[in-house]
Enzyme design. Structure first.
Site, PDB file in Angstrom:
ATOM      1  N   ASN A  13     -62.002  13.633  11.797  1.00  0.00           N
ATOM      2  CA  ASN A  13     -61.357  13.486  13.104  1.00  0.00           C
ATOM      3  C   ASN A  13     -62.407  13.866  14.145  1.00  0.00           C
ATOM      4  O   ASN A  13     -62.738  15.032  14.296  1.00  0.00           O
ATOM      5  CB  ASN A  13     -60.140  14.430  13.163  1.00  0.00           C
ATOM      6  N   LYS A  15     -62.195  13.683  17.302  1.00  0.00           N
ATOM      7  CA  LYS A  15     -61.611  14.231  18.544  1.00  0.00           C
ATOM      8  C   LYS A  15     -62.296  13.594  19.765  1.00  0.00           C
ATOM      9  O   LYS A  15     -62.598  12.409  19.723  1.00  0.00           O
ATOM     10  CB  LYS A  15     -61.722  15.759  18.538  1.00  0.00           C
ATOM     11  N   HIS A  99     -51.364  15.121  15.624  1.00  0.00           N
ATOM     12  CA  HIS A  99     -52.338  16.213  15.531  1.00  0.00           C
ATOM     13  C   HIS A  99     -51.892  17.379  16.413  1.00  0.00           C
ATOM     14  O   HIS A  99     -51.325  17.159  17.495  1.00  0.00           O
ATOM     15  CB  HIS A  99     -53.727  15.726  15.957  1.00  0.00           C
ATOM     16  N   GLY A 177     -60.469  24.590  13.895  1.00  0.00           N
ATOM     17  CA  GLY A 177     -61.601  24.906  14.776  1.00  0.00           C
ATOM     18  C   GLY A 177     -61.874  26.382  14.924  1.00  0.00           C
ATOM     19  O   GLY A 177     -62.619  26.791  15.805  1.00  0.00           O
ATOM     20  N   SER A 217     -60.828  23.960   9.500  1.00  0.00           N
ATOM     21  CA  SER A 217     -62.066  24.656   9.159  1.00  0.00           C
ATOM     22  C   SER A 217     -62.594  24.334   7.758  1.00  0.00           C
ATOM     23  O   SER A 217     -63.173  25.198   7.090  1.00  0.00           O
ATOM     24  CB  SER A 217     -61.898  26.173   9.354  1.00  0.00           C
TER      25      SER A 217
END
Ligand code: PGA
Length: 262
Positions: A13, A15, A99, A177, A217
């Site tokens: 992803n 982002k 998401h 993250g 993560s």
């Protein structure tokens, strides 16, 4: 069904990262690293404006390019949105829906996630449906209830046939993250809980066939122990999917583990 029959998924992803030129460079660099890794689906979900460049770079390879969201209407007065028909017209097969960043920052609810999922499936797309609990919910011990409710609402009205085109991504929000990865056991517990829900709502075959990813993560440090869990079928990866070397390590370790254990 033997769980080993579920095809591994490694989905990135991106982002709000990568211009078209950066996406091209990334795909050109990762392509030889994942060449021949044909026992899994490798997907990068890109910002809308980057999709065409990424697709062009990925052409002829085993890499698929997806989108990061989709609207539920076919067309109309929805400024800034993109429909499933527009995406499929551009050859986009996969889309991330729900998401946690959409839920947290852009008012996405289980109801809109459900509408978007239905629209994408009706247009023939494959959906990576994200759900997972926030930190407070985990600390209050209500993770199972939260995830069960999200699953129920997000998948409401979706048929067993349509579920063949749904990949579920369990993404505990506190792990995204942050470098705080879920333990393999809690990823396994969540994946198992999804299958129980699918078993109760549909049937055993559906429960065994749907692929469940873990996200939050993921890195080369934790990929092996997470993928070893029997109900975890792959990953949705943010930060590490922006780094060719790290992503290559994650792919190599993951696929070496699935081919020897699963
Ligand atoms: P992360 O993001 O790997 O950077 O935690 C995962 C995601 O948001 O899907």
């Amino acid at each position: 069904m033997n769980p080993s029959k579920r095809r591994t998924v490694i989905a990135g992803n991106w982002k709000m990262n990568f211009t078209p030129a950066e996406a091209t460079a990334f795909i050109n660099a990762i392509k030889p690293m994942v060449a021949g890794k044909d026992n899994c689906d490798i997907i990068f979900c890109a910002p809308y404006v980057t999709i065409a460049a990424a697709q062009a770079a990925a052409e002829g390879s085993n890499i698929k390019i997806g989108a990061e969201n989709v609207h539920f209407a076919e067309k109309g007065a929805y400024t800034g949105e993109v429909s499933a028909q527009m995406l499929t017209a551009c050859g986009v097969e996969y889309v991330i829906i729900g998401h946690s960043e959409r839920r947290q920052y852009f008012g996405e609810t289980d109801e809109t996630v459900n509408l978007r999922t239905k629209a994408a499936l009706a247009a023939g797309m494959k959906v990576i449906l994200c759900l997972g609990e926030v930190k407070e919910q985990r600390l209050s011990g209500i993770t199972d209830e939260v995830v069960a409710m999200q699953t129920k609402l997000d998948l409401a009205g979706i048929s067993a046939e349509d579920l063949k085109n749904v990949i579920i991504a369990y993404e505990p929000v506190w792990a995204i993250g942050t470098g705080m990865v879920a333990t393999p056991q809690s990823a396994q517990d969540a994946a198992q809980a999804f299958r129980e829900h699918l078993r109760a709502t549909f049937n055993e075959h559906v429960a065994q066939a749907v692929r469940v990813l873990y996200g939050g993560s993921v890195s080369s440090k934790n990929a092996v122990e997470l993928i070893t869990e029997p109900d975890v079928d792959g990953f949705l990866i943010g930060g590490a999917a922006l780094d060719v070397d790290e992503l290559t390590r994650v792919c190599t370790l993951t696929l070496a583990t699935t081919s020897s254990h699963k």
